[in-house]
Design a protein around this motif. Sequence first.
Motif, PDB file in Angstrom:
ATOM      1  N   TYR A 170     -18.844  -1.576  -4.237  1.00  0.00           N
ATOM      2  CA  TYR A 170     -18.410  -0.180  -4.276  1.00  0.00           C
ATOM      3  C   TYR A 170     -18.391   0.427  -2.879  1.00  0.00           C
ATOM      4  O   TYR A 170     -17.428   1.114  -2.507  1.00  0.00           O
ATOM      5  CB  TYR A 170     -19.321   0.642  -5.191  1.00  0.00           C
ATOM      6  CG  TYR A 170     -19.061   2.119  -5.068  1.00  0.00           C
ATOM      7  CD1 TYR A 170     -17.954   2.689  -5.669  1.00  0.00           C
ATOM      8  CD2 TYR A 170     -19.915   2.929  -4.327  1.00  0.00           C
ATOM      9  CE1 TYR A 170     -17.705   4.041  -5.546  1.00  0.00           C
ATOM     10  CE2 TYR A 170     -19.674   4.277  -4.197  1.00  0.00           C
ATOM     11  CZ  TYR A 170     -18.567   4.830  -4.807  1.00  0.00           C
ATOM     12  OH  TYR A 170     -18.320   6.164  -4.668  1.00  0.00           O
ATOM     13  N   LEU A 171     -19.433   0.190  -2.100  1.00  0.00           N
ATOM     14  CA  LEU A 171     -19.474   0.759  -0.759  1.00  0.00           C
ATOM     15  C   LEU A 171     -18.389   0.175   0.129  1.00  0.00           C
ATOM     16  O   LEU A 171     -17.748   0.901   0.905  1.00  0.00           O
ATOM     17  CB  LEU A 171     -20.860   0.535  -0.143  1.00  0.00           C
ATOM     18  CG  LEU A 171     -21.979   1.372  -0.746  1.00  0.00           C
ATOM     19  CD1 LEU A 171     -23.324   0.938  -0.180  1.00  0.00           C
ATOM     20  CD2 LEU A 171     -21.744   2.854  -0.504  1.00  0.00           C
ATOM     21  N   ALA A 172     -18.146  -1.127   0.046  1.00  0.00           N
ATOM     22  CA  ALA A 172     -17.089  -1.736   0.854  1.00  0.00           C
ATOM     23  C   ALA A 172     -15.712  -1.256   0.386  1.00  0.00           C
ATOM     24  O   ALA A 172     -14.824  -1.016   1.209  1.00  0.00           O
ATOM     25  CB  ALA A 172     -17.182  -3.254   0.762  1.00  0.00           C
ATOM     26  N   PHE A 173     -15.525  -1.106  -0.916  1.00  0.00           N
ATOM     27  CA  PHE A 173     -14.262  -0.632  -1.474  1.00  0.00           C
ATOM     28  C   PHE A 173     -13.993   0.806  -1.046  1.00  0.00           C
ATOM     29  O   PHE A 173     -12.864   1.161  -0.692  1.00  0.00           O
ATOM     30  CB  PHE A 173     -14.320  -0.750  -2.999  1.00  0.00           C
ATOM     31  CG  PHE A 173     -13.048  -0.390  -3.692  1.00  0.00           C
ATOM     32  CD1 PHE A 173     -11.996  -1.279  -3.725  1.00  0.00           C
ATOM     33  CD2 PHE A 173     -12.913   0.835  -4.322  1.00  0.00           C
ATOM     34  CE1 PHE A 173     -10.820  -0.952  -4.372  1.00  0.00           C
ATOM     35  CE2 PHE A 173     -11.746   1.172  -4.971  1.00  0.00           C
ATOM     36  CZ  PHE A 173     -10.694   0.277  -4.996  1.00  0.00           C
ATOM     37  N   THR A 174     -15.010   1.642  -1.070  1.00  0.00           N
ATOM     38  CA  THR A 174     -14.862   3.038  -0.683  1.00  0.00           C
ATOM     39  C   THR A 174     -14.675   3.182   0.823  1.00  0.00           C
ATOM     40  O   THR A 174     -13.950   4.068   1.273  1.00  0.00           O
ATOM     41  CB  THR A 174     -16.084   3.845  -1.144  1.00  0.00           C
ATOM     42  OG1 THR A 174     -16.261   3.639  -2.545  1.00  0.00           O
ATOM     43  CG2 THR A 174     -15.909   5.321  -0.892  1.00  0.00           C
ATOM     44  N   ALA A 175     -15.301   2.319   1.602  1.00  0.00           N
ATOM     45  CA  ALA A 175     -15.190   2.416   3.060  1.00  0.00           C
ATOM     46  C   ALA A 175     -13.769   2.160   3.532  1.00  0.00           C
ATOM     47  O   ALA A 175     -13.353   2.697   4.560  1.00  0.00           O
ATOM     48  CB  ALA A 175     -16.144   1.423   3.718  1.00  0.00           C
ATOM     49  N   ARG A 176     -13.014   1.355   2.805  1.00  0.00           N
ATOM     50  CA  ARG A 176     -11.626   1.103   3.201  1.00  0.00           C
ATOM     51  C   ARG A 176     -10.749   2.320   2.980  1.00  0.00           C
ATOM     52  O   ARG A 176      -9.729   2.467   3.643  1.00  0.00           O
ATOM     53  CB  ARG A 176     -11.061  -0.084   2.424  1.00  0.00           C
ATOM     54  CG  ARG A 176     -11.536  -1.396   2.992  1.00  0.00           C
ATOM     55  CD  ARG A 176     -10.878  -2.531   2.275  1.00  0.00           C
ATOM     56  NE  ARG A 176     -11.847  -2.986   1.273  1.00  0.00           N
ATOM     57  CZ  ARG A 176     -11.552  -3.622   0.182  1.00  0.00           C
ATOM     58  NH1 ARG A 176     -10.318  -3.889  -0.107  1.00  0.00           N
ATOM     59  NH2 ARG A 176     -12.498  -3.999  -0.656  1.00  0.00           N
ATOM     60  N   ARG A 177     -11.106   3.191   2.066  1.00  0.00           N
ATOM     61  CA  ARG A 177     -10.276   4.347   1.747  1.00  0.00           C
ATOM     62  C   ARG A 177     -10.753   5.633   2.413  1.00  0.00           C
ATOM     63  O   ARG A 177     -10.027   6.606   2.441  1.00  0.00           O
ATOM     64  CB  ARG A 177     -10.218   4.533   0.245  1.00  0.00           C
ATOM     65  CG  ARG A 177      -9.301   3.514  -0.376  1.00  0.00           C
ATOM     66  CD  ARG A 177      -9.585   3.296  -1.829  1.00  0.00           C
ATOM     67  NE  ARG A 177      -8.698   2.326  -2.431  1.00  0.00           N
ATOM     68  CZ  ARG A 177      -8.723   1.035  -2.205  1.00  0.00           C
ATOM     69  NH1 ARG A 177      -9.599   0.544  -1.354  1.00  0.00           N
ATOM     70  NH2 ARG A 177      -7.882   0.211  -2.804  1.00  0.00           N
ATOM     71  N   ALA A 178     -11.961   5.659   2.897  1.00  0.00           N
ATOM     72  CA  ALA A 178     -12.509   6.860   3.534  1.00  0.00           C
ATOM     73  C   ALA A 178     -12.422   6.709   5.054  1.00  0.00           C
ATOM     74  O   ALA A 178     -12.310   5.605   5.585  1.00  0.00           O
ATOM     75  CB  ALA A 178     -13.957   7.062   3.114  1.00  0.00           C
ATOM     76  N   ASP A 179     -12.455   7.840   5.723  1.00  0.00           N
ATOM     77  CA  ASP A 179     -12.450   7.769   7.184  1.00  0.00           C
ATOM     78  C   ASP A 179     -13.791   7.253   7.678  1.00  0.00           C
ATOM     79  O   ASP A 179     -14.798   7.337   6.994  1.00  0.00           O
ATOM     80  CB  ASP A 179     -12.139   9.136   7.782  1.00  0.00           C
ATOM     81  CG  ASP A 179     -13.082  10.220   7.292  1.00  0.00           C
ATOM     82  OD1 ASP A 179     -13.740   9.994   6.267  1.00  0.00           O
ATOM     83  OD2 ASP A 179     -13.160  11.272   7.939  1.00  0.00           O
ATOM     84  N   ASN A 180     -13.787   6.718   8.880  1.00  0.00           N
ATOM     85  CA  ASN A 180     -15.008   6.141   9.442  1.00  0.00           C
ATOM     86  C   ASN A 180     -16.027   7.226   9.737  1.00  0.00           C
ATOM     87  O   ASN A 180     -15.702   8.243  10.351  1.00  0.00           O
ATOM     88  CB  ASN A 180     -14.707   5.372  10.726  1.00  0.00           C
ATOM     89  CG  ASN A 180     -14.002   4.064  10.450  1.00  0.00           C
ATOM     90  OD1 ASN A 180     -14.046   3.575   9.331  1.00  0.00           O
ATOM     91  ND2 ASN A 180     -13.370   3.517  11.456  1.00  0.00           N
ATOM     92  N   GLY A 181     -17.232   7.006   9.292  1.00  0.00           N
ATOM     93  CA  GLY A 181     -18.315   7.922   9.615  1.00  0.00           C
ATOM     94  C   GLY A 181     -18.916   7.574  10.968  1.00  0.00           C
ATOM     95  O   GLY A 181     -18.534   6.590  11.627  1.00  0.00           O
ATOM     96  N   ALA A 182     -19.859   8.382  11.395  1.00  0.00           N
ATOM     97  CA  ALA A 182     -20.491   8.141  12.692  1.00  0.00           C
ATOM     98  C   ALA A 182     -21.282   6.836  12.688  1.00  0.00           C
ATOM     99  O   ALA A 182     -21.400   6.172  13.719  1.00  0.00           O
ATOM    100  CB  ALA A 182     -21.392   9.310  13.060  1.00  0.00           C
TER     101      ALA A 182
END
Length: 132
Positions: A48-60
């Motif tokens: 879930y975290l890897a899937f969401t990271a591809r669609r969300a902007d990069n955090g700090a």
Amino acid sequence: MKIQGKMFAGFALFILVMAVIYGLWSKEPAGTTALVLAFCLCTMIGFYLAFTARRADNGAQDRDDADVADDAGELGFFSPHSWQPLALGVGGSMAFLGIIFGWWLLFFSLPVILVGVYGWVFEYYRGEDRTQ
């Protein structure tokens, strides 16, 4: 989120290795099943975290040149005066005590849980938007 996804994937791999070693060494099914279920849970969260990271902007936390202050700011809205978590906690405690002392206690805990959930969901509901 990319870092957290990789951490959970690594932890899932570690748990899988330990489940295999534990299962072969101890031949005890309950602990092996618990470790396999923990592996499945870590895999699910990591995916879930890897899937969401591809669609969300990069955090700090995903940038190498980021400072701690780059992640500062508003994280969201959290109700400052809500009593609903207390109702859910009391209802959940009563439900778990019902498992210990008798299933009849669940009949008293279910209304408390439902009131807490209903109150939390509709806490800031003010009706239909009538701005026309």
